[in-house]
Design an enzyme around this catalytic site. Structure first.
Site, mmCIF file in Angstrom:
data_model
loop_
_atom_site.group_PDB
_atom_site.id
_atom_site.type_symbol
_atom_site.label_atom_id
_atom_site.label_comp_id
_atom_site.label_asym_id
_atom_site.label_seq_id
_atom_site.Cartn_x
_atom_site.Cartn_y
_atom_site.Cartn_z
ATOM 1 N N CYS A 115 16.894 -14.507 49.510
ATOM 2 C CA CYS A 115 16.015 -13.576 50.211
ATOM 3 C C CYS A 115 16.405 -12.127 49.936
ATOM 4 O O CYS A 115 17.560 -11.739 50.172
ATOM 5 C CB CYS A 115 16.082 -13.863 51.715
ATOM 6 S SG CYS A 115 15.310 -12.607 52.762
ATOM 7 N N TYR A 175 4.931 -8.235 47.068
ATOM 8 C CA TYR A 175 4.340 -9.306 47.875
ATOM 9 C C TYR A 175 2.851 -9.065 48.092
ATOM 10 O O TYR A 175 2.053 -10.019 48.101
ATOM 11 C CB TYR A 175 5.062 -9.413 49.220
ATOM 12 C CG TYR A 175 6.471 -9.922 49.097
ATOM 13 C CD1 TYR A 175 6.727 -11.275 48.875
ATOM 14 C CD2 TYR A 175 7.551 -9.060 49.172
ATOM 15 C CE1 TYR A 175 8.016 -11.747 48.746
ATOM 16 C CE2 TYR A 175 8.848 -9.525 49.039
ATOM 17 C CZ TYR A 175 9.072 -10.871 48.824
ATOM 18 O OH TYR A 175 10.352 -11.338 48.684
#
Length: 431
Positions: free
Chosen positions: A166, A295
């Site tokens: 992450c 994203y």
């Protein structure tokens, strides 16, 4: 992001530690970056390390004996050791003793909360609703050194939960290592692959500190009615057994300011008071157009929103390339919070975002100054050793939230071939 299915019923005190997650893969051994002195490694996902100088037995909550299998994998400082895999991927290897010894879990590992109706989410993103990405975490309490909050500054009281896959987690990991806070803050790493039930712990009996099987257990133990995303990173209070914060932007600032009494000698000032406005201004632009921008491009549902996001990504990268042609780091000759926030996205760019998120106008390696800057950071403590391309690629190509019809088999690409140790020449840059 599609809603995830409801996870199994919560663990009771008698159930904690009976059923386990999938076994750790041999291929998940960590490729570490370059640095001095000889290398050590972070614990593999699901393993736990605690800070040095952990309070003796009897301090705080009761504690139970650790099983031998609970021992943490080596973790820590690095030295460059590269090898070319048969497929041609360049990885780093590290060996050594862990600077963070294994944590000793409290005696009662069961959770006794009431199940909520919320649908768990893997939560590698802060939150996505249409084109909006929410920056602030849901739990925003502060650890204070002046006693002004309910969570006072104490050594060995707090645990960092993170994932090497992450990018938001990597910020906190970098800050901890740069500042030497691995001596006073424990670390638990989740498995890099999150399924429909969210981030999970790979240890056979779950998280050795709490008995949790999934990260969501920690959230629901803190607030049984919680219906938000179960995100990493998060700070957990071992004494009150509650989540302190999952605010990804403020966790690093808290480590840099409130934990200053525990910074190691010679640690950099990542958040100098005189430059905070400049750091936040630059970091805000980077967040919206680069960190979150990839994203927005990868999760776009219309051509126009995709093109708008990609244009923002590369417009900012172009500007950063020009900026870094005149200085070594974003604010001059010293690493700051702005560099810590930018690096995790750059580290994943060519390996993931270029292909999987269709940010393919240019590669990071097509930017001579930006790519040299990234390699420069990689060879500083905290950056390279927390950059594990195997776990990064496994997270994006095998986690439930990223599996699409075209990638339903979870095949992880073997490339790109990246030489992180190619000389960067940045040490001669002006401040």
């Amino acid at each position: 992001m599609p809603a995830m299915s409801k996870r199994p019923s919560p663990l009771g005190a008698g159930q904690a530690g009976q059923a386990g997650g999938p076994p750790r893969q041999a291929s998940d051994r960590l490729p570490w970056g370059a640095g001095e002195p000889p290398p050590r490694r972070w614990p593999s996902h699901g393993r736990v390390d605690a800070p040095r100088g952990r309070p003796p037995r009897g301090h705080g909550e009761p504690q139970r004996r650790m099983e031998p299998a609970r021992r943490a994998e080596p973790l820590g400082r690095i030295e460059a050791q590269r090898r070319i895999e048969p497929q041609g991927a360049i990885e780093a290897q590290g060996r050594g003793e862990p600077p963070w010894p294994p944590s000793t879990p409290p005696g009662n590992t069961g959770f006794t909360y009431t199940p909520s109706d919320s649908a768990p989410s893997t939560g590698s993103l802060p939150a996505i609703t249409g084109g909006l990405i929410r920056r602030q975490g849901t739990f925003t309490s502060r650890i204070s050194r002046d006693g002004s909050s309910e969570f006072p500054l104490e050594a060995s009281r707090y645990q960092l939960y993170a994932s090497l896959g992450c990018p938001w987690s990597q910020r906190a990991l970098i800050a901890c290592r740069l500042l030497g806070l691995d001596r006073v803050i424990g670390l638990t790493l989740t498995d890099p692959v999150a399924d429909e039930q969210g981030w999970k712990f790979s240890d056979d009996s779950g998280d050795p500190l709490t008995g949790a099987r999934f990260l969501s257990d920690l959230y629901l133990a803190t607030d049984p009615s919680y219906q938000g995303s179960f995100t990493v990173p998060l700070i957990w209070d071992l004494r009150t057994r509650r989540v302190v914060s999952n605010d990804m932007a403020q966790i690093t600032v808290m480590l840099e300011t409130e934990f200053r009494p525990f910074h190691k000698p010679g640690a950099p000032d990542l958040y100098p008071a005189a430059r905070r406005r400049e750091i936040e201004s630059l970091a805000t632009l980077i967040f919206h157009t680069v960190n979150a921008g990839v994203y927005k491009a990868g999760l776009a549902t219309t051509q126009s929103s995709y093109e708008q996001a990609v244009e923002a990504v590369f417009t900012t990268l172009d500007a950063l390339e020009e900026r870094l042609a005149r200085r070594r780091f974003l604010l001059g000759d010293l690493i700051t919070e702005a560099d810590v926030r930018l690096y995790p996205t750059l580290a994943r760019f060519d390996a993931v975002y270029y292909h999987k998120f269709n940010c393919n106008l240019r590669r990071l390696s097509d930017y001579p100054h930006l790519w040299a800057y990234t390699r420069d950071l990689y060879n500083h403590p905290g950056f390279g050793e927390t950059t594990d391309l195997r776990q990064i690629k496994r997270h994006y190509y095998q986690s439930a939230e990223w599996i699409t019809a075209s990638a339903k088999y979870g095949i992880v690409p073997i490339g790109p071939q990246i030489n992180w140790n190619e000389p960067h020449g940045r040490a001669r840059m002006p401040g």
